[in-house]
Design a protein around this motif. Sequence first.
Motif, PDB file in Angstrom:
ATOM      1  N   HIS B  19       0.714  -1.190   0.102  1.00  0.00           N
ATOM      2  CA  HIS B  19       0.030   0.078   0.012  1.00  0.00           C
ATOM      3  C   HIS B  19       1.066   1.147   0.053  1.00  0.00           C
ATOM      4  O   HIS B  19       0.756   2.382  -0.932  1.00  0.00           O
ATOM      5  N   TYR B  20       2.020   1.238   0.887  1.00  0.00           N
ATOM      6  CA  TYR B  20       2.591   2.534   0.837  1.00  0.00           C
ATOM      7  C   TYR B  20       3.595   3.013  -0.143  1.00  0.00           C
ATOM      8  O   TYR B  20       4.208   4.113  -0.169  1.00  0.00           O
ATOM      9  N   ILE B  21       3.683   1.593  -1.449  1.00  0.00           N
ATOM     10  CA  ILE B  21       4.231   2.575  -2.523  1.00  0.00           C
ATOM     11  C   ILE B  21       3.626   3.527  -2.993  1.00  0.00           C
ATOM     12  O   ILE B  21       4.153   4.685  -3.626  1.00  0.00           O
ATOM     13  N   PHE B  22       2.395   3.760  -2.901  1.00  0.00           N
ATOM     14  CA  PHE B  22       1.413   4.597  -3.814  1.00  0.00           C
ATOM     15  C   PHE B  22       1.210   6.075  -3.081  1.00  0.00           C
ATOM     16  O   PHE B  22       1.532   6.874  -3.622  1.00  0.00           O
ATOM     17  N   PRO B  23       0.959   6.069  -1.991  1.00  0.00           N
ATOM     18  CA  PRO B  23       0.837   7.162  -0.900  1.00  0.00           C
ATOM     19  C   PRO B  23       1.964   8.090  -0.941  1.00  0.00           C
ATOM     20  O   PRO B  23       2.063   9.253  -1.065  1.00  0.00           O
ATOM     21  N   GLN B  24       3.222   7.220  -0.934  1.00  0.00           N
ATOM     22  CA  GLN B  24       4.647   8.170  -0.843  1.00  0.00           C
ATOM     23  C   GLN B  24       4.774   8.870  -2.018  1.00  0.00           C
ATOM     24  O   GLN B  24       5.370   9.960  -1.881  1.00  0.00           O
ATOM     25  N   LEU B  25       4.278   8.420  -2.972  1.00  0.00           N
ATOM     26  CA  LEU B  25       4.410   9.214  -4.277  1.00  0.00           C
ATOM     27  C   LEU B  25       3.534  10.332  -4.282  1.00  0.00           C
ATOM     28  O   LEU B  25       3.610  11.468  -4.617  1.00  0.00           O
ATOM     29  N   THR B  26       2.173   9.765  -3.896  1.00  0.00           N
ATOM     30  CA  THR B  26       1.128  11.169  -4.220  1.00  0.00           C
ATOM     31  C   THR B  26       1.065  12.338  -3.264  1.00  0.00           C
ATOM     32  O   THR B  26       1.060  13.134  -3.767  1.00  0.00           O
ATOM     33  N   MET B  27       1.648  11.872  -2.132  1.00  0.00           N
ATOM     34  CA  MET B  27       1.984  13.364  -1.243  1.00  0.00           C
ATOM     35  C   MET B  27       3.091  14.177  -1.664  1.00  0.00           C
ATOM     36  O   MET B  27       2.915  15.392  -1.696  1.00  0.00           O
ATOM     37  N   GLY B  28       3.951  13.597  -2.051  1.00  0.00           N
ATOM     38  CA  GLY B  28       5.167  14.440  -2.495  1.00  0.00           C
ATOM     39  C   GLY B  28       4.959  14.896  -3.931  1.00  0.00           C
ATOM     40  O   GLY B  28       5.050  16.085  -4.290  1.00  0.00           O
ATOM     41  N   LEU B  29       4.268  14.158  -4.921  1.00  0.00           N
ATOM     42  CA  LEU B  29       3.846  14.811  -6.152  1.00  0.00           C
ATOM     43  C   LEU B  29       2.900  15.805  -6.128  1.00  0.00           C
ATOM     44  O   LEU B  29       3.187  16.816  -6.854  1.00  0.00           O
ATOM     45  N   SER B  30       1.919  15.713  -5.401  1.00  0.00           N
ATOM     46  CA  SER B  30       0.977  17.022  -4.998  1.00  0.00           C
ATOM     47  C   SER B  30       1.766  18.322  -4.932  1.00  0.00           C
ATOM     48  O   SER B  30       1.200  19.278  -5.329  1.00  0.00           O
ATOM     49  N   LEU B  31       2.859  18.051  -4.046  1.00  0.00           N
ATOM     50  CA  LEU B  31       3.518  19.392  -3.900  1.00  0.00           C
ATOM     51  C   LEU B  31       4.301  19.863  -5.158  1.00  0.00           C
ATOM     52  O   LEU B  31       4.037  21.176  -5.522  1.00  0.00           O
ATOM     53  N   ILE B  32       4.796  18.974  -5.994  1.00  0.00           N
ATOM     54  CA  ILE B  32       5.298  19.436  -7.465  1.00  0.00           C
ATOM     55  C   ILE B  32       4.338  19.853  -8.283  1.00  0.00           C
ATOM     56  O   ILE B  32       4.782  20.997  -9.126  1.00  0.00           O
ATOM     57  N   ILE B  33       3.208  19.372  -8.245  1.00  0.00           N
ATOM     58  CA  ILE B  33       2.097  19.825  -9.214  1.00  0.00           C
ATOM     59  C   ILE B  33       1.780  21.113  -8.703  1.00  0.00           C
ATOM     60  O   ILE B  33       1.644  21.895  -9.779  1.00  0.00           O
ATOM     61  N   VAL B  34       1.390  21.493  -7.486  1.00  0.00           N
ATOM     62  CA  VAL B  34       1.152  23.034  -6.958  1.00  0.00           C
ATOM     63  C   VAL B  34       2.159  23.760  -7.546  1.00  0.00           C
ATOM     64  O   VAL B  34       1.996  24.886  -7.940  1.00  0.00           O
ATOM     65  N   PHE B  35       3.495  23.438  -7.588  1.00  0.00           N
ATOM     66  CA  PHE B  35       4.711  24.267  -7.797  1.00  0.00           C
ATOM     67  C   PHE B  35       4.682  24.587  -9.319  1.00  0.00           C
ATOM     68  O   PHE B  35       4.564  25.683  -9.837  1.00  0.00           O
ATOM     69  N   TYR B  36       4.274  23.694 -10.146  1.00  0.00           N
ATOM     70  CA  TYR B  36       4.263  23.777 -11.558  1.00  0.00           C
ATOM     71  C   TYR B  36       3.123  24.728 -11.911  1.00  0.00           C
ATOM     72  O   TYR B  36       3.119  25.565 -12.857  1.00  0.00           O
ATOM     73  N   LYS B  37       1.911  24.443 -11.241  1.00  0.00           N
ATOM     74  CA  LYS B  37       0.780  25.135 -11.514  1.00  0.00           C
ATOM     75  C   LYS B  37       1.010  26.787 -11.135  1.00  0.00           C
ATOM     76  O   LYS B  37       0.465  27.579 -11.798  1.00  0.00           O
ATOM     77  N   GLY B  38       1.562  26.997  -9.859  1.00  0.00           N
ATOM     78  CA  GLY B  38       1.974  28.247  -9.438  1.00  0.00           C
ATOM     79  C   GLY B  38       2.775  28.981 -10.568  1.00  0.00           C
ATOM     80  O   GLY B  38       2.618  29.956 -10.757  1.00  0.00           O
ATOM     81  N   LEU B  39       3.720  28.173 -11.063  1.00  0.00           N
ATOM     82  CA  LEU B  39       4.592  28.957 -11.995  1.00  0.00           C
ATOM     83  C   LEU B  39       3.951  29.226 -13.293  1.00  0.00           C
ATOM     84  O   LEU B  39       4.208  30.247 -13.707  1.00  0.00           O
ATOM     85  N   TYR B  40       3.045  28.363 -13.537  1.00  0.00           N
ATOM     86  CA  TYR B  40       2.149  28.712 -14.909  1.00  0.00           C
ATOM     87  C   TYR B  40       1.547  30.002 -14.693  1.00  0.00           C
ATOM     88  O   TYR B  40       1.384  30.775 -15.485  1.00  0.00           O
ATOM     89  N   LEU B  41       0.826  30.120 -13.502  1.00  0.00           N
ATOM     90  CA  LEU B  41      -0.077  31.349 -13.133  1.00  0.00           C
ATOM     91  C   LEU B  41       0.912  32.401 -13.045  1.00  0.00           C
ATOM     92  O   LEU B  41       0.486  33.740 -13.716  1.00  0.00           O
ATOM     93  N   ARG B  42       2.008  32.339 -12.836  1.00  0.00           N
ATOM     94  CA  ARG B  42       3.135  33.694 -12.641  1.00  0.00           C
ATOM     95  C   ARG B  42       3.628  33.821 -14.047  1.00  0.00           C
ATOM     96  O   ARG B  42       3.720  34.834 -14.236  1.00  0.00           O
ATOM     97  N   LYS B  43       4.161  32.739 -14.600  1.00  0.00           N
ATOM     98  CA  LYS B  43       4.893  33.032 -15.940  1.00  0.00           C
ATOM     99  C   LYS B  43       4.030  32.832 -17.165  1.00  0.00           C
ATOM    100  O   LYS B  43       4.486  33.446 -18.352  1.00  0.00           O
ATOM    101  N   LYS B  44       2.872  32.228 -16.983  1.00  0.00           N
ATOM    102  CA  LYS B  44       2.069  32.005 -18.344  1.00  0.00           C
ATOM    103  C   LYS B  44       2.777  31.166 -19.421  1.00  0.00           C
ATOM    104  O   LYS B  44       2.655  31.420 -20.605  1.00  0.00           O
ATOM    105  N   VAL B  45       3.748  30.348 -19.027  1.00  0.00           N
ATOM    106  CA  VAL B  45       4.438  29.591 -20.058  1.00  0.00           C
ATOM    107  C   VAL B  45       3.683  27.884 -20.075  1.00  0.00           C
ATOM    108  O   VAL B  45       3.589  27.449 -18.974  1.00  0.00           O
ATOM    109  N   GLU B  46       3.128  27.712 -21.451  1.00  0.00           N
ATOM    110  CA  GLU B  46       2.390  26.711 -21.365  1.00  0.00           C
ATOM    111  C   GLU B  46       3.089  25.378 -20.798  1.00  0.00           C
ATOM    112  O   GLU B  46       2.433  24.428 -20.286  1.00  0.00           O
ATOM    113  N   LYS B  47       4.467  25.060 -20.971  1.00  0.00           N
ATOM    114  CA  LYS B  47       5.012  24.058 -20.528  1.00  0.00           C
ATOM    115  C   LYS B  47       4.725  23.505 -18.901  1.00  0.00           C
ATOM    116  O   LYS B  47       4.614  22.343 -18.690  1.00  0.00           O
TER     117      LYS B  47
END
Lengths: 98, 443
Positions: B19-47
């Motif tokens: 079971h713990y194979i999966f939550p350990q990725l989702t918890m950390g990944l959600s932070l990186i997703i928020v980081f990318y989405k925040g960068l997009y809002l700030r810089k408006k770069v589609e990538k």
Amino acid sequence: MTDTLISLISVFIGILGGLSFGFLFKSYSSGVIGNTIAGVFGSILFIKVFGRLGFNPQAIMQSGSVNMLLFVINMLVSFFGGAIAVFLSYKLKTKFNK
Amino acid sequence: MEDMIFYDRLQFAFTITFHYIFPQLTMGLSLIIVFYKGLYLRKKVEKYNDAAKFLMKIFAINFTMGVITGIPMEFQFGTNWAKFSELTGGIIGQTLAMEGMFSFFLESSFLALFIFGEKLMGQKLHFLTGFLVFLGSWASGWFILATNAWMQHPVGYEILDNGKYVLENFSALFTNPWLLPAFLHNQLASVVTSSFVVASIGAFYILRQKNIEYGKLFLKTGVIFGLISSLLVAFPTGDWNAKNVAKYQPASFAAMEGIFETEEAGAEIVLVGQPNMVEKKLDNKIAVPNILSFLTYQDWDKQIVGMDHFEEDELPDNIPALYYSYHIMVGLGTIFIGIMGLAGFFLWRKKLYTIKPLLWIIMFLVPFPYIANITGWYVAELGRQPYLVYGLLKTVDGVSPTVSSGNTLFTLLGFVALYMLLGLLFLVLVGKAIHQGPKHQTH
């Protein structure tokens, strides 16, 4: 104990339902990844909601051995749960992206 | 009875490890997703937006697998560990229910909105849904860790005449001195896993000469997040946790550090050695004198009690497994700092994308943070033995007396077969998502 296994098998059947529906009705398909995810949640939702009518894993094992009739009903409901979830997720996606 | 406890523990260990194979990725990944989405809002770069949506797809697959493998956990509390649930349900039921009601629903509802609702909501609300997914997944970790912290260091409870534990002070559950360091250590370790996964995908794209723009982005993000989180996992959070173990579970501390005999003036830190349980010593030991005393108490000569100080039945029941788990976790953590430090250096020198051997290492390093995370949890769980609730309830008193070992073994074999299928399905789905790449959804 065996009821735990039954609930896992049920989820797998839900995935199968989702993938089959997506394969048969390609216009409603969300791709293999989308259909699998929808199949899991559809199966869990249907068994949690309708299983209380008497075919949840605990009821299947109530007599101490597997009640085959209830087991088959559980699997069928799970299969349709998965399939319906794929259809609903397509509808949701279309509505949200209008 | 011995057999029964062995199979109950084996089954729980197997199902929780998978079971713990999966939550350990989702918890950390959600932070990186928020980081990318925040960068997009700030810089408006589609990538950046593409990267956030691509990682959310991987998040969704992991989240789904986590839900499926979480089902047996829920059942096992009632089947294999019914006595434990009956006695402590008044306490652990609170935090586990909060995990389900608040975090899981927050995470799953906003995950669906993030995936489907970008056009409907607009970019700011889309960012908010991503942030709420992150909040849900971290809150989930918080409630699970609060449950575990109570089992490691029980606080705020009262024992009734019938032997049941009830809450005497609700807020004590969340101000438990065990909780915050354990939570921070666990969450940062999950960021390590996610960073390595993201960096590995980036290295794969660069080596395959495919989606190179995204490959560079993922590699850069993975290395920066990986370096920072690997350092923070070691210090201060790992250090803080170890000090807590030394303070509240001294027998476990002695076992995980491999201290068989109390040394009068300053304890050495063991780098390598094999526990010899017959002669009660470490074979082929390589150790540095007085370091452990300094790291634990900032005093070179402070005494740290060894296992000889405790009664046999107060010591963890599998000392070699505990010792090896701890040393694997620490050893891997050190390697992560080294590799990410090296990658960070070449990133700074603008050479990272061209050093193929390092890219190959980063790509194939991906299973190791999982191993480090899981062995970390083994340290916590094996270290707590022979108790389920430290100092209060022994493991032997928490099992269900009516479930036979044969029955547990049968279902364990069933889980192994089904989980193999599930693991295969997971690899196929993640492989497919990575093969499609981040551009797939927008172009």
